[in-house]
Design a protein around this motif. Structure first.
Motif, PDB file in Angstrom:
ATOM      1  N   PHE A   1       0.835  -1.198   0.000  1.00 55.65           N
ATOM      2  CA  PHE A   1       0.000   0.000   0.000  1.00 55.65           C
ATOM      3  C   PHE A   1       0.874   1.253   0.000  1.00 55.65           C
ATOM      4  CE2 PHE A   1      -2.564   3.361   1.844  1.00 55.65           C
ATOM      5  CZ  PHE A   1      -3.728   3.248   1.100  1.00 55.65           C
ATOM      6  N   GLN A   2       1.940   1.235   0.784  1.00 52.75           N
ATOM      7  CA  GLN A   2       2.854   2.379   0.811  1.00 52.75           C
ATOM      8  C   GLN A   2       3.514   2.585  -0.548  1.00 52.75           C
ATOM      9  OE1 GLN A   2       2.910   4.570   3.258  1.00 52.75           O
ATOM     10  NE2 GLN A   2       1.353   3.308   4.226  1.00 52.75           N
ATOM     11  N   GLU A   3       3.833   1.495  -1.232  1.00 57.13           N
ATOM     12  CA  GLU A   3       4.402   1.577  -2.581  1.00 57.13           C
ATOM     13  C   GLU A   3       3.383   2.176  -3.553  1.00 57.13           C
ATOM     14  OE1 GLU A   3       6.834   1.222  -5.958  1.00 57.13           O
ATOM     15  OE2 GLU A   3       7.287   1.323  -3.825  1.00 57.13           O
ATOM     16  N   LEU A   4       2.134   1.782  -3.422  1.00 58.10           N
ATOM     17  CA  LEU A   4       1.071   2.346  -4.261  1.00 58.10           C
ATOM     18  C   LEU A   4       0.966   3.853  -4.048  1.00 58.10           C
ATOM     19  CD1 LEU A   4      -1.338   1.903  -6.190  1.00 58.10           C
ATOM     20  CD2 LEU A   4      -2.738   1.502  -4.147  1.00 58.10           C
ATOM     21  N   ARG A   5       0.978   4.283  -2.815  1.00 61.64           N
ATOM     22  CA  ARG A   5       0.931   5.721  -2.510  1.00 61.64           C
ATOM     23  C   ARG A   5       2.160   6.437  -3.052  1.00 61.64           C
ATOM     24  NH1 ARG A   5      -0.231   7.035   3.510  1.00 61.64           N
ATOM     25  NH2 ARG A   5      -0.173   9.085   2.565  1.00 61.64           N
ATOM     26  N   ARG A   6       3.331   5.812  -2.909  1.00 63.11           N
ATOM     27  CA  ARG A   6       4.565   6.425  -3.394  1.00 63.11           C
ATOM     28  C   ARG A   6       4.518   6.609  -4.906  1.00 63.11           C
ATOM     29  NH1 ARG A   6       8.770   5.274  -6.019  1.00 63.11           N
ATOM     30  NH2 ARG A   6       8.343   3.069  -6.191  1.00 63.11           N
ATOM     31  N   ARG A   7       4.064   5.580  -5.608  1.00 65.50           N
ATOM     32  CA  ARG A   7       3.966   5.676  -7.071  1.00 65.50           C
ATOM     33  C   ARG A   7       3.028   6.812  -7.475  1.00 65.50           C
ATOM     34  NH1 ARG A   7       3.462  -0.469  -9.470  1.00 65.50           N
ATOM     35  NH2 ARG A   7       5.436  -1.231  -8.624  1.00 65.50           N
ATOM     36  N   PHE A   8       1.884   6.909  -6.799  1.00 69.72           N
ATOM     37  CA  PHE A   8       0.931   7.969  -7.115  1.00 69.72           C
ATOM     38  C   PHE A   8       1.547   9.345  -6.855  1.00 69.72           C
ATOM     39  CE2 PHE A   8      -2.184  11.042  -5.598  1.00 69.72           C
ATOM     40  CZ  PHE A   8      -2.927  11.196  -6.756  1.00 69.72           C
ATOM     41  N   ARG A   9       2.129   9.514  -5.678  1.00 70.26           N
ATOM     42  CA  ARG A   9       2.728  10.818  -5.335  1.00 70.26           C
ATOM     43  C   ARG A   9       3.865  11.181  -6.277  1.00 70.26           C
ATOM     44  NH1 ARG A   9       2.486   8.915   0.201  1.00 70.26           N
ATOM     45  NH2 ARG A   9       4.642   8.361  -0.123  1.00 70.26           N
TER      46      ARG A   9
ATOM     47  N   THR B   1       1.577  18.053 -11.107  1.00 71.34           N
ATOM     48  CA  THR B   1       0.801  19.178 -10.599  1.00 71.34           C
ATOM     49  C   THR B   1       1.662  20.431 -10.542  1.00 71.34           C
ATOM     50  OG1 THR B   1      -0.611  17.699  -9.313  1.00 71.34           O
ATOM     51  CG2 THR B   1      -0.564  20.017  -8.648  1.00 71.34           C
ATOM     52  N   ALA B   2       2.883  20.297 -10.049  1.00 69.52           N
ATOM     53  CA  ALA B   2       3.788  21.449  -9.981  1.00 69.52           C
ATOM     54  C   ALA B   2       4.095  21.991 -11.374  1.00 69.52           C
ATOM     55  CB  ALA B   2       5.079  21.067  -9.261  1.00 69.52           C
ATOM     56  N   ALA B   3       4.334  21.091 -12.328  1.00 72.40           N
ATOM     57  CA  ALA B   3       4.623  21.528 -13.702  1.00 72.40           C
ATOM     58  C   ALA B   3       3.425  22.246 -14.306  1.00 72.40           C
ATOM     59  CB  ALA B   3       5.019  20.324 -14.558  1.00 72.40           C
ATOM     60  N   PHE B   4       2.230  21.703 -14.097  1.00 71.62           N
ATOM     61  CA  PHE B   4       1.050  22.352 -14.657  1.00 71.62           C
ATOM     62  C   PHE B   4       0.816  23.711 -14.010  1.00 71.62           C
ATOM     63  CE2 PHE B   4      -3.403  23.485 -14.758  1.00 71.62           C
ATOM     64  CZ  PHE B   4      -3.617  23.489 -16.125  1.00 71.62           C
TER      65      PHE B   4
ATOM     66  N   TRP C   1      -4.886  12.275 -20.046  1.00 71.59           N
ATOM     67  CA  TRP C   1      -4.597  11.075 -20.835  1.00 71.59           C
ATOM     68  C   TRP C   1      -3.357  10.352 -20.289  1.00 71.59           C
ATOM     69  CZ3 TRP C   1      -0.213  10.214 -23.900  1.00 71.59           C
ATOM     70  CH2 TRP C   1      -0.255   9.067 -24.669  1.00 71.59           C
ATOM     71  N   ALA C   2      -2.303  11.129 -19.993  1.00 70.80           N
ATOM     72  CA  ALA C   2      -1.058  10.530 -19.479  1.00 70.80           C
ATOM     73  C   ALA C   2      -1.294   9.872 -18.123  1.00 70.80           C
ATOM     74  CB  ALA C   2       0.038  11.594 -19.376  1.00 70.80           C
ATOM     75  N   TYR C   3      -2.098  10.514 -17.266  1.00 74.93           N
ATOM     76  CA  TYR C   3      -2.388   9.907 -15.966  1.00 74.93           C
ATOM     77  C   TYR C   3      -3.171   8.609 -16.146  1.00 74.93           C
ATOM     78  CZ  TYR C   3      -4.149   8.796 -11.443  1.00 74.93           C
ATOM     79  OH  TYR C   3      -4.463   8.105 -10.303  1.00 74.93           O
ATOM     80  N   SER C   4      -4.122   8.618 -17.066  1.00 72.73           N
ATOM     81  CA  SER C   4      -4.907   7.419 -17.314  1.00 72.73           C
ATOM     82  C   SER C   4      -4.006   6.252 -17.722  1.00 72.73           C
ATOM     83  CB  SER C   4      -5.944   7.702 -18.404  1.00 72.73           C
ATOM     84  OG  SER C   4      -6.639   6.545 -18.740  1.00 72.73           O
ATOM     85  N   ARG C   5      -3.074   6.512 -18.612  1.00 68.36           N
ATOM     86  CA  ARG C   5      -2.137   5.464 -19.038  1.00 68.36           C
ATOM     87  C   ARG C   5      -1.238   5.028 -17.886  1.00 68.36           C
ATOM     88  NH1 ARG C   5      -0.469   4.115 -24.145  1.00 68.36           N
ATOM     89  NH2 ARG C   5       1.640   4.139 -23.305  1.00 68.36           N
ATOM     90  N   PHE C   6      -0.731   5.994 -17.120  1.00 70.67           N
ATOM     91  CA  PHE C   6       0.132   5.682 -15.979  1.00 70.67           C
ATOM     92  C   PHE C   6      -0.621   4.834 -14.954  1.00 70.67           C
ATOM     93  CE2 PHE C   6       1.383   6.767 -11.639  1.00 70.67           C
ATOM     94  CZ  PHE C   6       2.693   6.307 -11.642  1.00 70.67           C
ATOM     95  N   ALA C   7      -1.833   5.251 -14.631  1.00 70.91           N
ATOM     96  CA  ALA C   7      -2.615   4.519 -13.632  1.00 70.91           C
ATOM     97  C   ALA C   7      -2.924   3.107 -14.113  1.00 70.91           C
ATOM     98  CB  ALA C   7      -3.908   5.265 -13.319  1.00 70.91           C
ATOM     99  N   GLU C   8      -3.252   2.976 -15.382  1.00 71.35           N
ATOM    100  CA  GLU C   8      -3.575   1.660 -15.930  1.00 71.35           C
ATOM    101  C   GLU C   8      -2.384   0.700 -15.848  1.00 71.35           C
ATOM    102  OE1 GLU C   8      -5.124  -0.220 -20.157  1.00 71.35           O
ATOM    103  OE2 GLU C   8      -5.214   1.942 -19.831  1.00 71.35           O
TER     104      GLU C   8
END
Length: 109
Positions: free
Chosen positions: A20-28, A35-38, A83-90
């Motif tokens: 679960f911690q790895e899942l959170r780390r990947r998301f963050r 978010t910072a770039a946008f 779109w990029a997030y959708s691909r990353f999440a998938e």
């Protein structure tokens, strides 16, 4: 133990796991830099619109100026990020989240 207490302790147990911690780390690691770039890109547009009016008003062709192009690129970048997030999440998040969900569902049955 009531069901509510059981659910609470189960979810706390899952949250403490390495997966679960790895899942959170990947998301963050994806979401925070994007978010910072946008936000930097958006603030650049706002700052240029307010303080670089000559540059933003420069005509590129016909009645199309730099400000209009930057404004349209805001929409393009928003859709690209989605779109990029959708691909990353998938590829990186959903498989791990599915494993964790199945584990939780197995423990609650």
């Amino acid at each position: 133990m009531t069901t509510r207490q059981h659910d609470s302790s189960l979810y706390e147990e899952i949250q403490a796991t390495e997966r679960f911690q790895e899942l959170r780390r990947r998301f963050r690691n994806w979401a925070f830099p994007m978010t910072a770039a946008f936000l930097a890109w958006y603030l650049l547009y706002v700052v240029l619109s307010g303080w670089a009016r000559d540059f933003m008003g420069m005509k590129l062709f016909g009645n199309i100026n730099v400000a209009l192009v930057f404004g349209l690129l805001q929409f393009v970048s928003t859709f690209w990020i989605a779109w990029a997030y959708s691909r990353f999440a998938e590829r990186k998040l959903d498989p791990m989240a599915d494993e964790i969900r199945h584990e939780v569902e197995g423990k609650t049955e």
